[in-house]
Write a protein that holds these residues in place. Sequence first.
Motif, mmCIF file in Angstrom:
data_model
loop_
_atom_site.group_PDB
_atom_site.id
_atom_site.type_symbol
_atom_site.label_atom_id
_atom_site.label_comp_id
_atom_site.label_asym_id
_atom_site.label_seq_id
_atom_site.Cartn_x
_atom_site.Cartn_y
_atom_site.Cartn_z
ATOM 1 N N HIS A 240 -101.315 -12.830 63.730
ATOM 2 C CA HIS A 240 -100.032 -12.383 64.265
ATOM 3 C C HIS A 240 -98.795 -12.527 63.350
ATOM 4 N N GLU A 241 -98.736 -13.564 62.958
ATOM 5 C CA GLU A 241 -97.594 -14.161 62.158
ATOM 6 C C GLU A 241 -97.627 -13.182 60.753
ATOM 7 N N ALA A 242 -98.576 -13.075 60.223
ATOM 8 C CA ALA A 242 -98.994 -12.395 59.115
ATOM 9 C C ALA A 242 -98.356 -10.964 59.254
ATOM 10 N N ARG B 245 -103.206 -12.706 48.641
ATOM 11 C CA ARG B 245 -103.168 -13.101 50.157
ATOM 12 C C ARG B 245 -101.833 -13.517 50.522
ATOM 13 N N TYR B 246 -100.999 -14.083 49.414
ATOM 14 C CA TYR B 246 -99.592 -14.501 49.734
ATOM 15 C C TYR B 246 -98.652 -13.649 49.329
ATOM 16 N N VAL C 58 -92.913 2.277 52.491
ATOM 17 C CA VAL C 58 -93.330 1.208 51.890
ATOM 18 C C VAL C 58 -94.358 1.064 52.489
ATOM 19 N N GLY C 59 -95.431 0.706 51.915
ATOM 20 C CA GLY C 59 -97.000 0.405 52.762
ATOM 21 C C GLY C 59 -97.487 -0.803 52.012
ATOM 22 N N LEU C 60 -98.543 -1.472 52.827
ATOM 23 C CA LEU C 60 -99.375 -2.430 52.260
ATOM 24 C C LEU C 60 -100.724 -2.419 52.899
ATOM 25 N N ASP C 61 -101.620 -3.062 52.544
ATOM 26 C CA ASP C 61 -103.044 -3.123 52.732
ATOM 27 C C ASP C 61 -103.128 -4.117 54.035
ATOM 28 N N VAL C 62 -103.498 -4.017 55.216
ATOM 29 C CA VAL C 62 -103.461 -4.999 56.440
ATOM 30 C C VAL C 62 -104.679 -5.820 56.274
ATOM 31 N N GLU D 235 -107.663 -12.085 56.276
ATOM 32 C CA GLU D 235 -107.896 -13.020 55.310
ATOM 33 C C GLU D 235 -106.982 -14.252 55.510
ATOM 34 N N LEU D 236 -105.747 -14.095 55.654
ATOM 35 C CA LEU D 236 -104.808 -15.163 55.926
ATOM 36 C C LEU D 236 -105.209 -15.987 57.110
ATOM 37 N N GLY D 237 -105.692 -15.257 58.506
ATOM 38 C CA GLY D 237 -106.071 -16.120 59.485
ATOM 39 C C GLY D 237 -107.331 -16.903 59.348
#
Length: 450
Positions: free
Chosen positions: A39-41, A80-81, A142-146, A151-153
């Motif tokens: 959720h935070e990501a 990842r970051y 603007v977009g990014l791969d979710v 991975e972060l979770g």
Amino acid sequence: MATAERAPRLAWRLLAWTLATLLGVWLVLVASAYQTAVHEAKEISDGQLTAAARLLLTAPVQGPVPAVDAAALPVRAEPRYAPELHVVVWESGALRWDPQAWAARLPPSLPEGYHTLVLPLAGEVRTWRWFVAGHGARRVAVGLDVSRHAELGRDVAEHLVRPAVVLLPLVALLLGWAIRRGLAPLSALAEALQRFDADTARGLPPAQRYDELQRVQRALQALVERLHTLWQRERRFTSDVAHELRSPLTALVWQARLARLQVGTPAGEAALQTVEREALRAGEILTQLLALARADAPGGEAAQPVALHALAQEVADECATAMGGGRTPPEVQGPPTVVRGRPTLLRLALRNLVDNALRHTPAQARVAVRVGPRTDGAVAVEVLDEGGGRGEAPADRGGLGLGLTLVQRIAEHEGARLERLASPSPPWATGYALVWPSAPTGPETGAASR
């Protein structure tokens, strides 16, 4: 020689349940951390998209920018970051910035705001998060791969699990030590109980410090006192039975010898009659003991409503008939009264009381059975006689005698008590009573009384 299987230890059970609970809490914590990280990501990613869109809306764009392969850039960050952002800029409806050629893949006329889209990239279909904004003649996306969210979770969850796995053996050792120390008072109580002497009721553990063990100790103390009272009662009962059986058996031996030595003489005939009488007396004692044992056995006769007046009348007629000699049956007085009990035991108790009164009084003396409630609400059945033939009462010899001992034992089983009436009203000289503490009030009683 086969050895008994060792019982499982409570300490191991407590340790297993504690570790299982701890593992369950850790699993819940890991799952919660994973969901929170995802959720935070998402929130952080949306914030990055918004910040990048604001920057692009204010930055100058000099002209069309050719496509650029991100893999060929000299500086790369950990995705990842530091996720890779994909940007498309339109100026007055014309495409001005699209390094990765996303304009052709995005749906036409995307409204402003956040969008989750499934789009292909390099032959692979992925889920993307896009933010579209506009200001004046400029419009940006603007977009990014979710996929980095999951991975972060997982990364956050792994960082929580690793210390738990490393610390689990140490936690198990510490919990085992703590449980052993915590159960030490219980082990001390068990060792003290092993030194307890059940015959003398001595050696009970001293006062316990903890409330749970105090309750256990009080329960054990009450149980021991009840068992000790029961053992004493059994010993007295056995002593009374032995005393009552010894007299007829001794008489049988002596009278049998006399009959053998004086065959055919009046003394021999009298001895044979005595043998018969004492044998019948011993048989009657054994019959009563057998009836008591059968009625008192587990799974025996169940308690039920018993009409005391009718039962007393039957017992009175039977006893008078058994006495012979034209003995007048005892008079049964009182209203119909019902108590709850076992008919066989109550019949045996009443028979002993009535038989005791008939045997210890002259043939012309009156005997009565009085049934009914008392002024204090108790229910009683009293057996009264005019006396005249009693010598020393059984209760005056240091014991009740077998008949009254049986009655007292039955009374205890039936929730009643045996009383010897101190001063019966004239003309009665002696009286015994079975007393129930309170009158029954159920519908059965009312029906029986009608």
